[in-house]
Scaffold this active site. Structure first.
Site, PDB file in Angstrom:
ATOM      1  N   LYS A 170      36.262  40.170  42.961  1.00  0.00           N
ATOM      2  CA  LYS A 170      36.136  40.365  41.514  1.00  0.00           C
ATOM      3  C   LYS A 170      35.132  39.365  40.926  1.00  0.00           C
ATOM      4  CE  LYS A 170      40.746  42.320  41.428  1.00  0.00           C
ATOM      5  NZ  LYS A 170      42.194  42.142  41.233  1.00  0.00           N
TER       6      LYS A 170
ATOM      7  N   GLN B 168      46.270  37.587  39.362  1.00  0.00           N
ATOM      8  CA  GLN B 168      46.338  38.353  40.605  1.00  0.00           C
ATOM      9  C   GLN B 168      47.785  38.464  41.072  1.00  0.00           C
ATOM     10  OE1 GLN B 168      43.620  39.914  42.092  1.00  0.00           O
ATOM     11  NE2 GLN B 168      45.152  40.854  43.415  1.00  0.00           N
TER      12      GLN B 168
ATOM     13  N   ASP C 267      43.723  44.208  32.992  1.00  0.00           N
ATOM     14  CA  ASP C 267      44.420  44.918  34.078  1.00  0.00           C
ATOM     15  C   ASP C 267      45.270  46.060  33.515  1.00  0.00           C
ATOM     16  OD1 ASP C 267      43.825  44.292  36.681  1.00  0.00           O
ATOM     17  OD2 ASP C 267      45.061  42.480  36.717  1.00  0.00           O
TER      18      ASP C 267
END
Ligand code: NDP
Length: 290
Positions: free
Chosen positions: A52, A96, A119
């Site tokens: 990312k 994450q 997200d």
């Protein structure tokens, strides 16, 4: 059989973003800034976060990586999130997953400012997605929608089966595919571990999204001729012939299923790169909304 090449489609999405970022820079506008929090030393998580950060570099975004110890307290993690929420320089925040067992993932997700929740896991964004309102859509299902759009797959009226009902992949996927949108307009069946005769559901599907995390689960007997198959699964299995000691397996028995399909995603090189491209798109959106 034709390949839904996620690497190729992701490059196209990122190139478009790169040009838009360059344009913003020329016009003195803010450059998108993604902040990622990585807790602990999980190898797969570290690899995903590194990918990312690399995608940020490719597209001209700014990125900040915050690494916290495996035994970090929930309080300390929430403090990090609060300070990123308040930082006007930061447009998007991702934590994450998975997190260590002593931390409540839901409380962490709830702490992220919905305007920076790139997200798309915050309840505000989930609710808006269900209503079809403007929101951040979770990156993996969004990436799959972008992939279908890139290859101009006409999904209207298709019978779709999604295997797996997690909050990050299967459930939002089922909502997006059933939406009155393009791609979308499918008649969706959402399958899970309690589904009776899953093979029969799959066998009548024009489109199958396998997101259960069971390597090579979807066999050729379960797929009808001409179906489109999207393989979300990524499982690391030991492989001593590989330099890193493992290889990645999808949820689809690709070798035997692919010849029956009209379209199929490979693993790796399918949904994975699209997930990252979708995250970049969400971060750009977060920045340009300001
Ligand atoms: P979860 O473990 O959270 O969810 C798995 C789902 O699959 C559950 O709903 C479970 O059912 C269902 N399931 C498990 N076994 C079976 C079975 N035998 N038959 C039917 N349903 C079953 O996984 P995630 O959604 O987080 O991830 C799924 C896979 O996708 C993993 O391999 C993950 O690594 C991969 N992934 C890939 C991404 C990418 O970018 N390519 C991004 C995110 C995930 P139940 O609810 O009943 O337990």
């Amino acid at each position: 059989m034709k390949l839904l090449d996620g690497k190729l489609a992701a490059e196209a999405v990122k190139e478009e973003l790169r040009l838009q970022v360059a344009d913003r820079a020329v016009n003195g506008k803010k450059i998108p800034h993604l902040a990622a929090i990585l807790v602990g030393n999980n190898g797969a998580s570290a690899t995903y976060v590194a990918a990312k950060v690399k995608a940020c570099e490719q597209t001209g975004f700014i990125s900040t990586l915050i690494r916290l110890e495996e035994n970090v307290s929930q309080h300390r993690l929430l403090e990090s999130i609060h300070s990123l929420n308040q930082d006007p320089a930061v447009d998007g925040i991702l934590v994450q997953l998975p997190l260590p067992k002593h931390i409540s993932e839901q409380e962490v997700i709830d702490a992220i400012d919905p305007q920076k929740d790139v997200d798309g896991f915050h309840p505000v964004n989930v609710g808006k997605m269900v209503q079809g309102a403007d929101c951040f859509v979770p990156a993996t299902p969004l990436g799959i929608m972008l992939l279908l759009a890139h290859y101009k797959i006409d999904t209207a009226g298709l019978n779709a089966v999604v295997i797996g009902r997690s909050n990050i992949v299967g459930r939002p996927m089922s909502i997006l595919l059933s939406a009155n949108s393009l791609p979308g307009n499918c008649t969706v069946t959402l399958c899970h571990s309690r589904t009776k005769d899953l093979a029969a559901h799959c066998k009548q599907a024009d489109l199958i999204v396998a997101a259960l995390g069971q390597p090579l689960f979807l066999k050729k007997e379960m797929v009808k001729d001409g179906a489109t198959v999207i393989d979300v699964g990524i499982t690391r299995v030991e492989d001593t012939t590989k330099k890193n000691g493992f290889r990645l397996l999808g949820d689809v028995d690709y070798e035997n299923v692919a010849p029956k399909c009209s379209w199929i995603t490979p693993v790796p090189g399918g949904v994975g790169p699209m997930t990252i491209a979708a995250l970049m798109k969400n971060t750009f959106l977060a920045c340009s909304r300001k």
